[in-house]
Design a protein around this motif. Sequence first.
Motif, PDB file in Angstrom:
ATOM      1  N   ALA A  96     -57.768 -21.460 -32.113  1.00 11.83           N
ATOM      2  CA  ALA A  96     -57.747 -22.837 -32.614  1.00 11.83           C
ATOM      3  C   ALA A  96     -56.315 -23.243 -32.954  1.00 11.83           C
ATOM      4  O   ALA A  96     -55.898 -24.378 -32.710  1.00 11.83           O
ATOM      5  CB  ALA A  96     -58.650 -22.959 -33.835  1.00 11.83           C
ATOM      6  N   LEU A  97     -55.567 -22.307 -33.535  1.00 12.57           N
ATOM      7  CA  LEU A  97     -54.171 -22.611 -33.884  1.00 12.57           C
ATOM      8  C   LEU A  97     -53.320 -22.808 -32.639  1.00 12.57           C
ATOM      9  O   LEU A  97     -52.448 -23.674 -32.609  1.00 12.57           O
ATOM     10  CB  LEU A  97     -53.586 -21.474 -34.730  1.00 12.57           C
ATOM     11  CG  LEU A  97     -53.916 -21.551 -36.218  1.00 12.57           C
ATOM     12  CD1 LEU A  97     -53.620 -20.234 -36.904  1.00 12.57           C
ATOM     13  CD2 LEU A  97     -53.138 -22.679 -36.886  1.00 12.57           C
ATOM     14  N   ARG A 136     -59.926 -18.186 -34.822  1.00 12.57           N
ATOM     15  CA  ARG A 136     -58.895 -18.824 -35.637  1.00 12.57           C
ATOM     16  C   ARG A 136     -57.567 -18.871 -34.871  1.00 12.57           C
ATOM     17  O   ARG A 136     -56.889 -19.892 -34.838  1.00 12.57           O
ATOM     18  CB  ARG A 136     -58.728 -18.054 -36.949  1.00 12.57           C
ATOM     19  CG  ARG A 136     -57.891 -18.805 -37.959  1.00 12.57           C
ATOM     20  CD  ARG A 136     -57.738 -18.068 -39.262  1.00 12.57           C
ATOM     21  NE  ARG A 136     -57.032 -16.824 -39.095  1.00 12.57           N
ATOM     22  CZ  ARG A 136     -57.462 -15.654 -39.542  1.00 12.57           C
ATOM     23  NH1 ARG A 136     -58.602 -15.568 -40.182  1.00 12.57           N
ATOM     24  NH2 ARG A 136     -56.759 -14.565 -39.369  1.00 12.57           N
ATOM     25  N   ILE A 189     -37.043 -23.255 -33.697  1.00 14.91           N
ATOM     26  CA  ILE A 189     -38.405 -23.557 -33.231  1.00 14.91           C
ATOM     27  C   ILE A 189     -38.659 -22.791 -31.940  1.00 14.91           C
ATOM     28  O   ILE A 189     -37.790 -22.748 -31.052  1.00 14.91           O
ATOM     29  CB  ILE A 189     -38.591 -25.069 -33.009  1.00 14.91           C
ATOM     30  CG1 ILE A 189     -38.359 -25.790 -34.340  1.00 14.91           C
ATOM     31  CG2 ILE A 189     -39.989 -25.386 -32.484  1.00 14.91           C
ATOM     32  CD1 ILE A 189     -38.367 -27.291 -34.228  1.00 14.91           C
ATOM     33  N   GLU A 190     -39.847 -22.208 -31.853  1.00 11.61           N
ATOM     34  CA  GLU A 190     -40.159 -21.372 -30.696  1.00 11.61           C
ATOM     35  C   GLU A 190     -40.084 -22.178 -29.389  1.00 11.61           C
ATOM     36  O   GLU A 190     -40.462 -23.356 -29.343  1.00 11.61           O
ATOM     37  CB  GLU A 190     -41.564 -20.775 -30.856  1.00 11.61           C
ATOM     38  CG  GLU A 190     -41.627 -19.759 -31.993  1.00 11.61           C
ATOM     39  CD  GLU A 190     -43.006 -19.684 -32.604  1.00 11.61           C
ATOM     40  OE1 GLU A 190     -43.712 -20.714 -32.624  1.00 11.61           O
ATOM     41  OE2 GLU A 190     -43.375 -18.596 -33.080  1.00 11.61           O
ATOM     42  N   TYR A 192     -47.377 -30.128 -29.709  1.00  9.54           N
ATOM     43  CA  TYR A 192     -46.268 -29.220 -30.006  1.00  9.54           C
ATOM     44  C   TYR A 192     -45.817 -29.489 -31.428  1.00  9.54           C
ATOM     45  O   TYR A 192     -46.213 -30.491 -32.046  1.00  9.54           O
ATOM     46  CB  TYR A 192     -45.131 -29.431 -29.004  1.00  9.54           C
ATOM     47  CG  TYR A 192     -44.655 -30.864 -28.899  1.00  9.54           C
ATOM     48  CD1 TYR A 192     -43.722 -31.387 -29.792  1.00  9.54           C
ATOM     49  CD2 TYR A 192     -45.174 -31.710 -27.926  1.00  9.54           C
ATOM     50  CE1 TYR A 192     -43.316 -32.706 -29.718  1.00  9.54           C
ATOM     51  CE2 TYR A 192     -44.768 -33.034 -27.846  1.00  9.54           C
ATOM     52  CZ  TYR A 192     -43.840 -33.526 -28.744  1.00  9.54           C
ATOM     53  OH  TYR A 192     -43.444 -34.836 -28.677  1.00  9.54           O
ATOM     54  N   ASN A 193     -44.986 -28.597 -31.946  1.00  7.96           N
ATOM     55  CA  ASN A 193     -44.484 -28.799 -33.298  1.00  7.96           C
ATOM     56  C   ASN A 193     -43.684 -30.098 -33.332  1.00  7.96           C
ATOM     57  O   ASN A 193     -42.689 -30.244 -32.607  1.00  7.96           O
ATOM     58  CB  ASN A 193     -43.585 -27.603 -33.676  1.00  7.96           C
ATOM     59  CG  ASN A 193     -43.183 -27.648 -35.137  1.00  7.96           C
ATOM     60  OD1 ASN A 193     -43.096 -28.720 -35.737  1.00  7.96           O
ATOM     61  ND2 ASN A 193     -42.934 -26.484 -35.705  1.00  7.96           N
ATOM     62  N   ARG A 227     -49.444 -22.971 -32.382  1.00  3.27           N
ATOM     63  CA  ARG A 227     -48.980 -22.229 -33.571  1.00  3.27           C
ATOM     64  C   ARG A 227     -49.378 -20.768 -33.442  1.00  3.27           C
ATOM     65  O   ARG A 227     -50.503 -20.457 -33.015  1.00  3.27           O
ATOM     66  CB  ARG A 227     -49.611 -22.760 -34.845  1.00  3.27           C
ATOM     67  CG  ARG A 227     -49.717 -24.243 -34.946  1.00  3.27           C
ATOM     68  CD  ARG A 227     -48.411 -24.882 -35.329  1.00  3.27           C
ATOM     69  NE  ARG A 227     -48.652 -26.240 -35.803  1.00  3.27           N
ATOM     70  CZ  ARG A 227     -47.692 -27.088 -36.113  1.00  3.27           C
ATOM     71  NH1 ARG A 227     -46.441 -26.733 -36.010  1.00  3.27           N
ATOM     72  NH2 ARG A 227     -47.974 -28.307 -36.537  1.00  3.27           N
ATOM     73  N   PHE A 228     -48.500 -19.896 -33.877  1.00  3.05           N
ATOM     74  CA  PHE A 228     -48.821 -18.471 -33.798  1.00  3.05           C
ATOM     75  C   PHE A 228     -48.112 -17.735 -34.927  1.00  3.05           C
ATOM     76  O   PHE A 228     -46.917 -17.911 -35.135  1.00  3.05           O
ATOM     77  CB  PHE A 228     -48.362 -17.887 -32.450  1.00  3.05           C
ATOM     78  CG  PHE A 228     -48.646 -16.414 -32.332  1.00  3.05           C
ATOM     79  CD1 PHE A 228     -49.906 -15.963 -31.965  1.00  3.05           C
ATOM     80  CD2 PHE A 228     -47.663 -15.467 -32.624  1.00  3.05           C
ATOM     81  CE1 PHE A 228     -50.175 -14.603 -31.884  1.00  3.05           C
ATOM     82  CE2 PHE A 228     -47.925 -14.106 -32.537  1.00  3.05           C
ATOM     83  CZ  PHE A 228     -49.183 -13.679 -32.171  1.00  3.05           C
ATOM     84  N   PHE A 229     -48.873 -16.940 -35.653  1.00  2.00           N
ATOM     85  CA  PHE A 229     -48.292 -16.100 -36.705  1.00  2.00           C
ATOM     86  C   PHE A 229     -48.630 -14.648 -36.398  1.00  2.00           C
ATOM     87  O   PHE A 229     -49.802 -14.301 -36.265  1.00  2.00           O
ATOM     88  CB  PHE A 229     -48.842 -16.477 -38.089  1.00  2.00           C
ATOM     89  CG  PHE A 229     -48.333 -17.805 -38.557  1.00  2.00           C
ATOM     90  CD1 PHE A 229     -47.180 -17.879 -39.309  1.00  2.00           C
ATOM     91  CD2 PHE A 229     -48.990 -18.979 -38.215  1.00  2.00           C
ATOM     92  CE1 PHE A 229     -46.681 -19.106 -39.732  1.00  2.00           C
ATOM     93  CE2 PHE A 229     -48.511 -20.212 -38.628  1.00  2.00           C
ATOM     94  CZ  PHE A 229     -47.352 -20.276 -39.388  1.00  2.00           C
ATOM     95  N   LYS A 230     -47.616 -13.844 -36.306  1.00  2.00           N
ATOM     96  CA  LYS A 230     -47.841 -12.437 -35.958  1.00  2.00           C
ATOM     97  C   LYS A 230     -47.980 -11.627 -37.241  1.00  2.00           C
ATOM     98  O   LYS A 230     -47.163 -11.726 -38.148  1.00  2.00           O
ATOM     99  CB  LYS A 230     -46.654 -11.921 -35.141  1.00  2.00           C
ATOM    100  CG  LYS A 230     -46.840 -10.519 -34.610  1.00  2.00           C
ATOM    101  CD  LYS A 230     -45.675 -10.151 -33.688  1.00  2.00           C
ATOM    102  CE  LYS A 230     -45.829  -8.758 -33.127  1.00  2.00           C
ATOM    103  NZ  LYS A 230     -45.691  -7.714 -34.100  1.00  2.00           N
ATOM    104  N   SER A 236     -54.319 -26.284 -31.022  1.00  2.00           N
ATOM    105  CA  SER A 236     -53.899 -27.530 -31.655  1.00  2.00           C
ATOM    106  C   SER A 236     -52.439 -27.842 -31.349  1.00  2.00           C
ATOM    107  O   SER A 236     -52.103 -28.920 -30.913  1.00  2.00           O
ATOM    108  CB  SER A 236     -54.196 -27.500 -33.142  1.00  2.00           C
ATOM    109  OG  SER A 236     -53.142 -26.976 -33.861  1.00  2.00           O
ATOM    110  N   ARG A 237     -51.546 -26.893 -31.613  1.00  2.00           N
ATOM    111  CA  ARG A 237     -50.130 -27.190 -31.379  1.00  2.00           C
ATOM    112  C   ARG A 237     -49.320 -25.947 -31.030  1.00  2.00           C
ATOM    113  O   ARG A 237     -48.134 -25.857 -31.375  1.00  2.00           O
ATOM    114  CB  ARG A 237     -49.515 -27.755 -32.647  1.00  2.00           C
ATOM    115  CG  ARG A 237     -49.613 -29.223 -32.786  1.00  2.00           C
ATOM    116  CD  ARG A 237     -48.934 -29.589 -34.073  1.00  2.00           C
ATOM    117  NE  ARG A 237     -49.613 -30.686 -34.707  1.00  2.00           N
ATOM    118  CZ  ARG A 237     -49.420 -31.957 -34.362  1.00  2.00           C
ATOM    119  NH1 ARG A 237     -48.568 -32.260 -33.425  1.00  2.00           N
ATOM    120  NH2 ARG A 237     -50.064 -32.912 -34.978  1.00  2.00           N
TER     121      ARG A 237
END
Lengths: 368, 511
Positions: free
Chosen positions: B422-423, B419, B109-110, B457-458, B429-432, B426-427
């Motif tokens: 917002a991610l 988008r 987990i990051e 957080y996650n 979240r990040f997708f590269k 919220s918690r």
Amino acid sequence: MNQLRRIIIIGDSIEAWLPAAYLRARLPSDDYQITLIETAENSIANNGDILARPTSKNLHHTIETAEHELGSKAKARPALCAAITNDKGATINLPFGNYGVDREGTEFQHLWKFSGSEKPLSEFNLALVMHKASLFIPEAPKGAPAYDYGYILDEQGYKNILKSKANAKHIMADTLSVKHGVHGIDEIICNDISHCADLYIDARNIDYETAWQNNHLKIIGGFDAFDHQSGMRLHRIQMAMERLFKLWPDREFAAIEIAEYNRLEAAQSVHMKDMNLLLQQNVQGCSDALTRKIKLFESRGRIAIEDFEIYSKAEWIAALSAMGIVAQNYDRLAHRIDAIALAQWVEQLHAAIANVVKQLSDRKTRKH
Amino acid sequence: MDNGRVKNIVIVGGGTAGWMSAAALSKLMPKGQGNVTLVESEEIGTVGVGEATIPQIATFNERLGINEDDFIRETQATFKLGIEFVDWAKKGDRYFHPFGTHGFDLEGIEFHHYWNKLREQGDNRNIEDYSINAAAAYNDKFIRPQSEHGPIINKLGYAFHFDAILYAKFLRKFSEGNGARRIEGKVEKVNLRNDNGFIESITLADGQVLEADLFIDCTGFRGLLIEEALQTGYIDWSEYLPVDSAVAIPCEKIGEPIPYTRSTAREAGWQWRIPLQHRTGNGYVYCSQYQSKEEAEKTLLSNLDGKPLASPKHLRFKTGRRKKFWSKNCVAIGLSAGFMEPLESTSIHLIQSGISKLIALFPDKSMNPVERDEYNRLLEVGYAHIRDFLILHYTLTERDDSAFWNYVRTMSIPDSLKRKMALIESRGRFFKYDDELFNVTSWMAVAIGQGYTPKGYNPMVDSLSEENITQSLRNIRAAIDKAVEAMPTQQAFIDRFCKAQDVYTAAGENI
């Protein structure tokens, strides 16, 4: 507390047991209750062999399953490629290793084409050559084309491993009924008993447009026969679990996070579908991404890489070549290497690969 | 025989983009089978001021076989560990965008999720307390990571600050050593073919005509080939990134150079400070709608560390990109391809990215549209990702002390950024995406640095006990402190390995 604690997984075989094992490894067992309702409804289990792609090593590391355990309990045998037979009877091997060795930033397929070698490109892929000769060593010798390996596993044995790792409450469903409400699934009636959870992971093969809605996450849909052979059967569950883990929700199920999951899932599905069309050797109706891939490959043997790719460049080259798509030309930068020296090097590489295979064959013969 | 092969390449324009292109192409073109010619005029100035870079530049230098210490000496370079943003979120505030990472991921987990959990429980430590880059930067320390240094120091990411004019000179020497030819001259006319509109040749002011199979446009904002001749069109992003002017000036350095860039928000934009070995580069990027040229110059001059070493240089630009980076037989690289303010030091990277993609998709004379389209697609995606990251800095400001900040704080932003934000909100979240330049560390550094801390957080973080997390984070901090303590100062490192010659005897003309 808004944390989700109760998870029900519905499905059969590894599709259900793998998520259970994965979540058990990731979640503290005291806090999370995992229930697996086993149903043969919409099952894709075939109780034969199953292919685990090289990426499954991460998964097995997560669920603390060592190679020797896969060997002893699931009869694991190494796999250097995904061997596919399509409806036309053609066999296509998608290698888990590179074609040749790149030089000075130029990919080998361009060097090979420029060299004018008469040897087929596939003979420069050590993974493919060893697969054909039924040989195996875990790591390529120095200077030889690199590869990785996956496993062919006995499905039943593998399922038993996952079962032992999952440590989940297990219910065999004679009758099963899923009750939907405004917020997703309200309850599951199994063998006339009601079961409720915070999150339902649906591992039945049911076609869907949207993978995740509210508390209902579908992880297997639109299953294609090629998914057995390409290793996607296992891989897509692994991907679904990794995505879920990164976007692990609470009971509010934030819409933005669910939307992101679905977006990523859809992007990966496109690549899977595209590959399946190629394997079926009928690319009508393929995505723009595959059209681009075909055109680029046809033009000069280049492979376009898109966001969230699943297959490697080598696998795309194998599938495109099997489809009869031939690169008309090669990357001009191959010319940086002197043509005569390159031709010699290419032949030497071919001889080196043949030598590796010969040595392994001799060793195998001596063992016998 | 290969008659379709591109044999002659003409690069129009020197400067960083031109000479980086010449260096790469002269090195990578097959020997004896192609000619690289660069046309530039000493009468036309280059934009080059002090340049800050990002770590990817090391790949470019490495691919060319350039020795890092030679490069540093020749360009009066210093090391860069990140960027300090001052007064961006609000006046009096500051944060650090480090290269490298924040802490270590735990249990897959990051790191920022663990940090956020402790923060929610009252731990007021800043996320940059877990960055070795930030710690080294604020202690003026630097060491080049080597494999034997262990995991903490190996998290240190670095780039460089350098003198762009010296870099161009350095690459000119390199390129000419690899057979590139330089022609002094001004382009007077671009000659197009009648049949397909390709560029056939350029005519120089002295009457010389240069033909080529492929033209690289490095003429800067003007886009002499890509725009004036081929009329490719421009996509204007100034509604999102409204700064359109800059004023730059070098000044005397005061003390030892610091190993990071500083970006200070001002009334109608922001000021950069780039420390070099021999001087400090400064500039003020501003929006002319909200501040006049004179006011901007005054703002810059009143915020210098040392005595100015030259007259202020003014620039105008429009943020955006060409509709096509590659049109017919012309590829635009550098400012002719598009402009994005140097807030995150992406200018050199965009040059590098254009060159590496051109090499990966190197054409023949037919300029197959398939390859051209792919090049354009990849660059479009790359530019859009960077644009979104830059906008993030503005849209997250709380400043309401000037019309400029009121505009950027309330402006509409692209959906792609909405988008992502917002991610994060919220918690965290990040997708590269594959072709996205900035990673989770960068996005979190800027978002959290500007007060946009994820609300949650996650939940998987709860798999580790609070005590366990607290101890792990304490260990990371201790390991960082110990590593930084043992590092030499940046100046000591430079003195030992890569000190440039005394500027007043060796390169005085550059000031």
